[in-house]
Motif scaffolding. Structure first.
Motif, PDB file in Angstrom:
ATOM      1  N   PHE A   1      -5.078   9.055  -4.779  1.00 53.98           N
ATOM      2  CA  PHE A   1      -5.309   7.615  -4.532  1.00 53.98           C
ATOM      3  C   PHE A   1      -4.697   7.177  -3.204  1.00 53.98           C
ATOM      4  O   PHE A   1      -4.128   6.106  -3.098  1.00 53.98           O
ATOM      5  CB  PHE A   1      -4.804   6.752  -5.696  1.00 53.98           C
ATOM      6  N   TYR A   2      -4.844   8.074  -2.217  1.00 56.05           N
ATOM      7  CA  TYR A   2      -4.312   7.784  -0.888  1.00 56.05           C
ATOM      8  C   TYR A   2      -5.390   7.931   0.182  1.00 56.05           C
ATOM      9  O   TYR A   2      -6.295   8.743   0.042  1.00 56.05           O
ATOM     10  CB  TYR A   2      -3.195   8.778  -0.534  1.00 56.05           C
ATOM     11  N   VAL A   3      -5.221   7.131   1.231  1.00 59.49           N
ATOM     12  CA  VAL A   3      -6.012   7.319   2.438  1.00 59.49           C
ATOM     13  C   VAL A   3      -5.015   7.628   3.547  1.00 59.49           C
ATOM     14  O   VAL A   3      -3.998   6.945   3.682  1.00 59.49           O
ATOM     15  CB  VAL A   3      -6.819   6.047   2.768  1.00 59.49           C
ATOM     16  N   PHE A   4      -5.273   8.687   4.296  1.00 56.70           N
ATOM     17  CA  PHE A   4      -4.400   9.059   5.412  1.00 56.70           C
ATOM     18  C   PHE A   4      -5.131   8.636   6.683  1.00 56.70           C
ATOM     19  O   PHE A   4      -6.080   9.292   7.105  1.00 56.70           O
ATOM     20  CB  PHE A   4      -4.144  10.565   5.373  1.00 56.70           C
TER      21      PHE A   4
ATOM     22  N   PHE B   1       0.848  -1.198   0.000  1.00 59.27           N
ATOM     23  CA  PHE B   1       0.000   0.000   0.000  1.00 59.27           C
ATOM     24  C   PHE B   1       0.886   1.251   0.000  1.00 59.27           C
ATOM     25  O   PHE B   1       0.469   2.322   0.414  1.00 59.27           O
ATOM     26  CB  PHE B   1      -0.921   0.033   1.236  1.00 59.27           C
ATOM     27  N   GLY B   2       2.130   1.063  -0.435  1.00 59.56           N
ATOM     28  CA  GLY B   2       3.069   2.179  -0.381  1.00 59.56           C
ATOM     29  C   GLY B   2       3.126   2.983  -1.675  1.00 59.56           C
ATOM     30  O   GLY B   2       3.637   4.096  -1.692  1.00 59.56           O
TER      31      GLY B   2
ATOM     32  N   ARG C   1      -0.002   6.471   5.724  1.00 58.18           N
ATOM     33  CA  ARG C   1      -0.587   6.673   4.395  1.00 58.18           C
ATOM     34  C   ARG C   1      -0.705   5.339   3.679  1.00 58.18           C
ATOM     35  O   ARG C   1       0.262   4.571   3.625  1.00 58.18           O
ATOM     36  CB  ARG C   1       0.270   7.621   3.546  1.00 58.18           C
ATOM     37  N   LEU C   2      -1.898   5.060   3.170  1.00 57.81           N
ATOM     38  CA  LEU C   2      -2.114   3.841   2.393  1.00 57.81           C
ATOM     39  C   LEU C   2      -2.541   4.237   0.993  1.00 57.81           C
ATOM     40  O   LEU C   2      -3.423   5.085   0.822  1.00 57.81           O
ATOM     41  CB  LEU C   2      -3.200   2.969   3.029  1.00 57.81           C
ATOM     42  N   SER C   3      -1.918   3.635   0.002  1.00 58.54           N
ATOM     43  CA  SER C   3      -2.275   3.929  -1.380  1.00 58.54           C
ATOM     44  C   SER C   3      -3.200   2.827  -1.885  1.00 58.54           C
ATOM     45  O   SER C   3      -2.946   1.652  -1.653  1.00 58.54           O
ATOM     46  CB  SER C   3      -1.002   3.987  -2.211  1.00 58.54           C
TER      47      SER C   3
END
Ligand SMILES: *Cc1c(COP(=O)(O)O)cnc(C)c1O
Length: 398
Positions: free
Chosen positions: A323-326, A36-37, A373-375
């Motif tokens: 396209f990220y979730v923080f 998810f990096g 952070r997850l992509s």
């Protein structure tokens, strides 16, 4: 040993690239790692773009070009600004660089003098503060909160301005949070910047990756006066899955663009000729694959956000862009796994990589140690599996 330059203080390997490298080497050892990096779309570069590049090679477009980009690409960019943002630029107000990152680097080199401050709202893209320092300036970080949607308030902005402030960075939509300012918020911020004579640096690289019908606006389109005081940065990397092609661009006042072009002329010269022709097709050709990609990203975002919010000790807001979730992991910090205490986001990222086989990026280098952070630039299957693994690993913390 040769003593290295003092300018390098704070210039370390980008953590996002470092964690991707660690995950890659674990994978190479045969470990089952879900990544998810990623800071790039997982889609292939569209065929029409690849074909334009092949055509460029076969027709001999393989020599030096004008330093700031071929006219065909500048014209495509001018048309894009007109069509998407209702902004009118001339060719001499556009610079094409070796990636958006390169344009931003050139910009800080062009505008900063020792002691100049640049306001950067946190969480921020990891490269801004370092690039400011490499330009001889001082980053001035302004914290934002999850509650405020990770957006800088006009008051916080005003309070951070000193007589040394030269510029402010607005990254909307944002990496790492996926947050974007609406037009009214941009107007407020631009008013303050104009009053104080600050240059607005608007990084709009995620402009087209938006969901739920959200439309991202350019701060430069607020008024002519704002446009005169803004440099817009954009590129093809994220929008067209072209991260390896290295084409980004800047648009702004002639004098600044000229200075940036001069720096480029004495350092890298033109971006790759073949990539420039590919970018002409990306920007002016069919936008069909972009539509497919954003539809898929929206589904994945939903799966990731819902999955993470179902984990006790993890929470996140639903970003409408990028396209990220923080994700907020503050409730899981201070907990233990065997002898190890998870003190901050780097511990958390290492724990998730080692125990769950999931690669995420710690929030600390983005300016907030309570987040990861997850992509979601990866398959739906990976998202569902990876979130399940995170849930199990977080559940084991005491
Ligand atoms: C990816 C990214 C860029 C630039 O990427 P390039 O590949 O150099 O064009 C710029 N800003 C942000 C916030 C990014 O995430």
């Amino acid at each position: 040993m040769i003593k290295l330059s003092n300018r390098l203080a704070g210039c370390e390997e980008s953590v996002t690239l470092a964690i991707t490298a660690k995950a890659r080497s674990l994978k190479a050892e045969g470990k089952d790692i879900i990544g998810f990096g990623a800071g790039e779309p997982d889609f292939d570069t569209p065929d029409n773009i690849k074909e334009a590049a092949i055509k460029a090679i076969n027709s001999g477009q393989t020599k030096y070009t004008a330093v700031g980009g071929i006219n065909e690409l500048k014209d495509a960019i001018v048309n894009k600004f007109k069509k998407d943002n209702n902004l009118s630029y001339g060719r001499d107000e556009i610079l094409v660089s070796c990636g958006g990152k390169h344009s931003i680097f050139n910009l800080f080199q062009a505008i900063l003098n020792p002691g100049d401050e640049v306001i950067i709202p946190a969480p921020f893209w990891v490269s801004y503060p370092v690039m400011v320092m490499l330009g001889g300036g001082k980053p001035k970080i302004v914290r934002t909160s999850e509650k405020a949607g990770f957006k800088m308030s006009p008051d916080a902005f005003s309070a951070a301005i000193t007589q040394n402030t030269k510029a402010v960075v607005i990254n909307s939509p944002s990496n790492p949070t996926g947050a974007a300012y609406n037009e009214a918020e941009l107007r407020e911020l631009s008013k303050i910047a104009l009053e104080k004579g600050l240059l607005i640096i608007s990084d709009e690289i995620y402009e087209k990756l938006t969901y739920d019908g959200f439309h991202s606006s350019s701060i430069a389109s607020i008024s002519d006066e704002v446009k005169q005081n803004t440099v817009v940065l954009n590129g093809v990397s994220k929008t067209y899955s072209m991260t390896g092609w290295r084409i980004g661009y800047a648009a702004g006042p002639k004098e600044i663009i000229k200075a940036m072009t001069n720096i480029q002329s004495q350092s890298t010269s033109n971006p790759a000729s073949i990539s420039q022709w590919a970018a002409v097709e990306a920007i002016s050709g069919s936008q069909e694959t972009l539509v497919t990609m954003t539809k898929e990203f929206e589904k994945r975002r939903n799966a990731m956000v819902d999955g993470l919010n179902a984990i006790e000790g993890v929470s996140c807001i639903r970003p409408q862009c990028a396209f990220y979730v923080f994700a907020n992991v503050s409730k899981s910090l201070g907990k233990r796994f065997n002898e190890m205490t998870i003190k901050g986001s780097a511990d958390m990222a290492n724990y998730l990589l080692d125990i769950a086989g999931v690669a995420v990026v710690p929030g600390e280098p983005f300016g907030d140690d309570s987040f990861i952070r997850l992509s979601y630039a990866t398959s739906m299957k990976n998202i569902l599996n990876g979130v399940e693994r995170i849930k199990k690993a977080i559940g084991e913390l005491k």
